[in-house]
Design a protein around this motif. Structure first.
Motif, PDB file in Angstrom:
ATOM      1  N   ARG A  70      46.931  46.780  41.193  1.00  0.00           N
ATOM      2  CA  ARG A  70      46.901  45.519  40.453  1.00  0.00           C
ATOM      3  C   ARG A  70      47.999  45.444  39.394  1.00  0.00           C
ATOM      4  O   ARG A  70      48.297  44.355  38.878  1.00  0.00           O
ATOM      5  N   PRO A 122      33.312  35.259  37.745  1.00  0.00           N
ATOM      6  CA  PRO A 122      34.775  35.101  37.753  1.00  0.00           C
ATOM      7  C   PRO A 122      35.524  36.430  37.739  1.00  0.00           C
ATOM      8  O   PRO A 122      36.564  36.562  38.401  1.00  0.00           O
ATOM      9  N   GLU A 123      35.007  37.422  37.016  1.00  0.00           N
ATOM     10  CA  GLU A 123      35.708  38.710  36.987  1.00  0.00           C
ATOM     11  C   GLU A 123      35.670  39.401  38.353  1.00  0.00           C
ATOM     12  O   GLU A 123      36.618  40.117  38.720  1.00  0.00           O
ATOM     13  N   TRP A 158      35.631  37.730  41.246  1.00  0.00           N
ATOM     14  CA  TRP A 158      36.624  36.973  42.016  1.00  0.00           C
ATOM     15  C   TRP A 158      38.036  37.490  41.718  1.00  0.00           C
ATOM     16  O   TRP A 158      38.827  37.743  42.626  1.00  0.00           O
ATOM     17  N   ARG A 159      38.335  37.661  40.436  1.00  0.00           N
ATOM     18  CA  ARG A 159      39.668  38.127  40.046  1.00  0.00           C
ATOM     19  C   ARG A 159      39.939  39.523  40.591  1.00  0.00           C
ATOM     20  O   ARG A 159      41.065  39.843  40.986  1.00  0.00           O
ATOM     21  N   ARG A 160      38.919  40.376  40.610  1.00  0.00           N
ATOM     22  CA  ARG A 160      39.096  41.737  41.136  1.00  0.00           C
ATOM     23  C   ARG A 160      39.514  41.698  42.598  1.00  0.00           C
ATOM     24  O   ARG A 160      40.446  42.410  43.007  1.00  0.00           O
ATOM     25  N   ASP A 194      43.103  40.267  42.796  1.00  0.00           N
ATOM     26  CA  ASP A 194      44.093  41.170  42.217  1.00  0.00           C
ATOM     27  C   ASP A 194      44.340  42.394  43.096  1.00  0.00           C
ATOM     28  O   ASP A 194      45.479  42.867  43.204  1.00  0.00           O
TER      29      ASP A 194
END
Length: 285
Positions: free
Chosen positions: A70, A109-110, A112-114, A117
């Motif tokens: 990432r 949301p975190e 989803w971002r993981r 990324d």
């Protein structure tokens, strides 16, 4: 047809997400069977060092590197360090990936971002870090990127993962065209595995609110499918055999993955909405 040994033997490979699953299987196969020097990169230090130590005991050369895909700067540093210490990379495998379960509206949301990324940006960072030098070397080399049978299917309760693999497949298809456009001697391939024994479903993210039970029931269903999975070592041998032949769409279970690809093409050609999902790998199939 050239053999794996003829195409890859003795070269230098970089494998991300090499601490477990297909990544570890690829590291073992490349080092142990093809005599490659393998830079095994993973965010989990103990896991990737375990893979390196295990292969060292068998006489293979696997070098562990702790890196988070990432982080674009970390990937650039890895590429420079590998080139300075070991020389030109002849095989880059973008393998790192994570899973996520739950209805899309319940996904934090975190989480989803993981997924974005690691699964999408991690591939981009690997390509950006290594490919320019591979092109400049002007020597035959290879870039393999892990998509999934999920890249040509749709599945409820795994939307972030499925979305990410559709994106990865599109990215790699574009990369293939770009490499052809500039005439570089680099083979680009997308790998679409079916079920392969790994910890990806146990380690997958879940949801903290909403329909938690549905997310966990889906996790259990996916874990059941792993009872039909092939081993990571078998998958690695199959992947590299097709890579040696210069295949673009590399699959681990040809009959079922090719059927999924054909079904996807037919769905798009006839503009049908996605049908209720039924796994091609389920025991009742």
């Amino acid at each position: 047809m050239p053999t794996q040994q003829e195409v890859f033997g003795g070269g230098l490979a970089v494998v991300t997400g090499a601490g477990a699953g297909i990544g570890a299987g690829l590291a073992r196969h490349l080092a142990g069977n093809l005599g490659m020097t393998v830079i095994a990169a993973d965010v989990d230090e103990s896991a990737v060092r375990g893979v390196a130590d295990e292969e060292h005991g068998r006489g293979g050369r696997v070098v562990a590197r702790v890196v988070d895909v990432r982080d674009p700067d970390a990937m650039m540093r890895l590429a420079r360090q590998v080139r300075d210490e070991f020389g030109p990379v002849r095989l880059l495998i973008n393998n790192a990936g994570v899973e996520q379960f739950g209805y899309l509206w319940d996904v934090p949301p975190e989480s989803w971002r993981r997924v974005v990324d690691v699964n999408i940006s991690g591939v981009f960072h690997g390509i950006r870090a290594f490919l320019a030098a591979m092109i400049a070397d002007g020597v035959r080399s290879h870039v393999l990127t892990m998509a999934s049978v999920g890249a040509v299917t749709a599945m409820p309760l795994q939307a972030p993962y499925i979305m990410s693999k559709h994106a990865v497949l599109g990215m790699v298809e574009c990369l293939h065209q770009e490499i052809a456009r500039i005439g570089a001697d680099i083979s680009v391939a997308a790998v679409l595995p079916g079920p392969v024994a790994s910890n990806i479903f146990r380690a997958a993210g879940g949801v903290e609110s909403g329909d938690i039970a549905a997310a966990e029931e889906h996790r259990q269903a996916m874990l059941a499918i792993l009872e039909q999975a092939i081993s990571a070592d078998e998958a690695a041998a199959t992947i590299m055999e097709q890579a040696a032949r210069g295949e673009f769409y590399i699959v681990t279970q040809p009959e079922t993955v090719h059927a999924a690809m054909a079904a996807r093409a037919d769905q798009l050609a006839h503009r049908r909405a996605p049908a209720p999902h039924r796994s091609r790998f389920a025991q009742s199939d």
